[in-house]
Design a protein around this motif. Sequence first.
Motif, mmCIF file in Angstrom:
data_model
loop_
_atom_site.group_PDB
_atom_site.id
_atom_site.type_symbol
_atom_site.label_atom_id
_atom_site.label_comp_id
_atom_site.label_asym_id
_atom_site.label_seq_id
_atom_site.Cartn_x
_atom_site.Cartn_y
_atom_site.Cartn_z
ATOM 1 N N ILE A 19 0.834 -1.212 0.000
ATOM 2 C CA ILE A 19 0.000 0.000 0.000
ATOM 3 C C ILE A 19 0.865 1.257 0.000
ATOM 4 N N PHE A 20 1.885 1.274 0.838
ATOM 5 C CA PHE A 20 2.731 2.465 0.900
ATOM 6 C C PHE A 20 3.623 2.577 -0.342
ATOM 7 N N GLY A 21 3.942 1.448 -0.961
ATOM 8 C CA GLY A 21 4.635 1.511 -2.238
ATOM 9 C C GLY A 21 3.762 2.169 -3.298
ATOM 10 N N ALA A 22 2.462 1.848 -3.282
ATOM 11 C CA ALA A 22 1.526 2.462 -4.223
ATOM 12 C C ALA A 22 1.371 3.955 -3.943
ATOM 13 N N LEU A 23 1.341 4.325 -2.657
ATOM 14 C CA LEU A 23 1.251 5.744 -2.302
ATOM 15 C C LEU A 23 2.496 6.503 -2.756
ATOM 16 N N ARG A 24 3.649 5.842 -2.683
ATOM 17 C CA ARG A 24 4.886 6.488 -3.160
ATOM 18 C C ARG A 24 4.802 6.775 -4.652
ATOM 19 N N LEU A 26 2.044 7.223 -6.330
ATOM 20 C CA LEU A 26 1.072 8.304 -6.471
ATOM 21 C C LEU A 26 1.706 9.653 -6.186
ATOM 22 N N ALA A 27 2.572 9.687 -5.169
ATOM 23 C CA ALA A 27 3.239 10.941 -4.814
ATOM 24 C C ALA A 27 4.104 11.458 -5.956
ATOM 25 N N LEU A 28 4.636 10.545 -6.776
ATOM 26 C CA LEU A 28 5.444 10.957 -7.926
ATOM 27 C C LEU A 28 4.634 11.749 -8.929
ATOM 28 N N ALA A 29 3.333 11.451 -9.021
ATOM 29 C CA ALA A 29 2.473 12.099 -10.006
ATOM 30 C C ALA A 29 1.895 13.417 -9.522
ATOM 31 N N LEU A 30 2.025 13.704 -8.221
ATOM 32 C CA LEU A 30 1.468 14.944 -7.680
ATOM 33 C C LEU A 30 2.348 16.134 -8.039
ATOM 34 N N PRO A 31 1.737 17.319 -8.218
ATOM 35 C CA PRO A 31 2.535 18.519 -8.526
ATOM 36 C C PRO A 31 3.457 18.878 -7.371
ATOM 37 N N GLN A 32 4.598 19.428 -7.707
ATOM 38 C CA GLN A 32 5.593 19.812 -6.712
ATOM 39 C C GLN A 32 5.809 21.322 -6.741
ATOM 40 N N PRO A 33 6.054 21.953 -5.587
ATOM 41 C CA PRO A 33 6.350 23.389 -5.570
ATOM 42 C C PRO A 33 7.610 23.697 -6.367
ATOM 43 N N ALA A 34 7.685 24.909 -6.852
ATOM 44 C CA ALA A 34 8.845 25.309 -7.653
ATOM 45 C C ALA A 34 10.135 25.165 -6.872
ATOM 46 N N ALA A 35 10.084 25.442 -5.563
ATOM 47 C CA ALA A 35 11.292 25.340 -4.738
ATOM 48 C C ALA A 35 11.797 23.912 -4.649
ATOM 49 N N ALA A 54 0.832 10.746 4.953
ATOM 50 C CA ALA A 54 -0.319 9.847 4.813
ATOM 51 C C ALA A 54 -0.356 8.836 5.952
ATOM 52 N N HIS A 55 0.810 8.267 6.295
ATOM 53 C CA HIS A 55 0.853 7.313 7.402
ATOM 54 C C HIS A 55 0.480 7.982 8.722
ATOM 55 N N SER A 56 0.982 9.194 8.943
ATOM 56 C CA SER A 56 0.698 9.886 10.199
ATOM 57 C C SER A 56 -0.798 10.140 10.373
ATOM 58 N N VAL A 57 -1.455 10.591 9.305
ATOM 59 C CA VAL A 57 -2.893 10.859 9.381
ATOM 60 C C VAL A 57 -3.654 9.573 9.674
ATOM 61 N N LEU A 58 -3.366 8.526 8.911
ATOM 62 C CA LEU A 58 -4.096 7.267 9.074
ATOM 63 C C LEU A 58 -3.815 6.614 10.429
ATOM 64 N N ALA A 59 -2.534 6.484 10.769
ATOM 65 C CA ALA A 59 -2.176 5.795 12.009
ATOM 66 C C ALA A 59 -2.546 6.614 13.242
ATOM 67 N N GLY A 60 -2.370 7.936 13.178
ATOM 68 C CA GLY A 60 -2.703 8.771 14.324
ATOM 69 C C GLY A 60 -4.191 8.730 14.653
ATOM 70 N N HIS A 98 8.553 -0.260 4.654
ATOM 71 C CA HIS A 98 8.577 0.427 3.361
ATOM 72 C C HIS A 98 9.523 1.626 3.392
ATOM 73 N N ASP A 99 9.440 2.436 4.454
ATOM 74 C CA ASP A 99 10.264 3.637 4.524
ATOM 75 C C ASP A 99 11.741 3.283 4.627
ATOM 76 N N THR A 100 12.051 2.216 5.369
ATOM 77 C CA THR A 100 13.438 1.760 5.456
ATOM 78 C C THR A 100 13.967 1.375 4.075
ATOM 79 N N LEU A 101 13.179 0.611 3.325
ATOM 80 C CA LEU A 101 13.588 0.204 1.977
ATOM 81 C C LEU A 101 13.710 1.409 1.051
ATOM 82 N N ASP A 102 12.796 2.369 1.187
ATOM 83 C CA ASP A 102 12.833 3.575 0.357
ATOM 84 C C ASP A 102 14.118 4.354 0.600
ATOM 85 N N ILE A 103 14.500 4.483 1.865
ATOM 86 C CA ILE A 103 15.731 5.196 2.203
ATOM 87 C C ILE A 103 16.956 4.473 1.642
ATOM 88 N N ILE A 104 17.000 3.154 1.827
ATOM 89 C CA ILE A 104 18.175 2.386 1.404
ATOM 90 C C ILE A 104 18.282 2.336 -0.115
#
Length: 252
Positions: A19-24, A26-35, A54-60, A98-104
């Motif tokens: 699920i978090f891999g799919a969210l990642r 999705l995040a690639l397709a979202l617009p990014q600020p110019a900065a 996304a994890h913080s909102v759902l888990a919190g 997922h986040d550990t694998l993403d970082i590595i």
Amino acid sequence: MGPGWRAASAALVGGSVVIFGALRRLALALPQPAAVRSRPGRVWRWRNLLVSFAHSVLAGLWALFSLWHSPELLSDIQDGYSVSGHLLVCFSSGYFIHDTLDIIFNHQSRSSWEYLVHHAMAISAFVSLIVTGRFLVAAVLLLLVEVSNIFLTVRMLLKMSNVPSPVLYEANKYLNLVMYFAFRLAPQAYLTWYFLRNVEVQGQGAFLTANLLLLDAMILMYFSRLLRSDFFPSLRKGSAGRDVDGEKFLID
């Protein structure tokens, strides 16, 4: 717990990773600020923080609901059990993996080593809870920290995007401080007191107590960083001119 339930739990953790891999993606397709677009090193960090948000909102919210729905769990932190709490621990374990694998895999280990230490502690502790079925209530209490992380992540996203109006950042700054006390420091202090007073320092109890004390030290360090950065900037050392592109600190 029987082997069948453990296998189901492992499947739930694996499903959460997917699920978090799919969210990642999705995040690639979202617009990014110019900065963010103008600094290639920030692109990975921006996407990673969106998934973290996304994890913080759902888990919190999930942790709050679990404790609100079954307040009697608070009277038995060691052996209390709820299906909702169990599912939440599986869900968050998947995120940390997922986040550990993403970082590595994105070669961010050196700049994000604090997260790797934190995730290793969380994964090992949560796996022990899933396997034994004990201390799940403690995990749910710890996951209240994700409510605080909502505002902490918003803070970092605002800093990265260079929002021209400081009003939103200032409002979030004080909300973040309140939430840090209410959902990070307070649950952590209570659980530390409870473990030192009531949990036998042997076996799983000893392992979780050691994890908890190490987490105490990390949280106090992050809190001091937060205060220096947002409330006492004159006390910051060695930060002038530092390029933080790509770095993923819990507080910066």
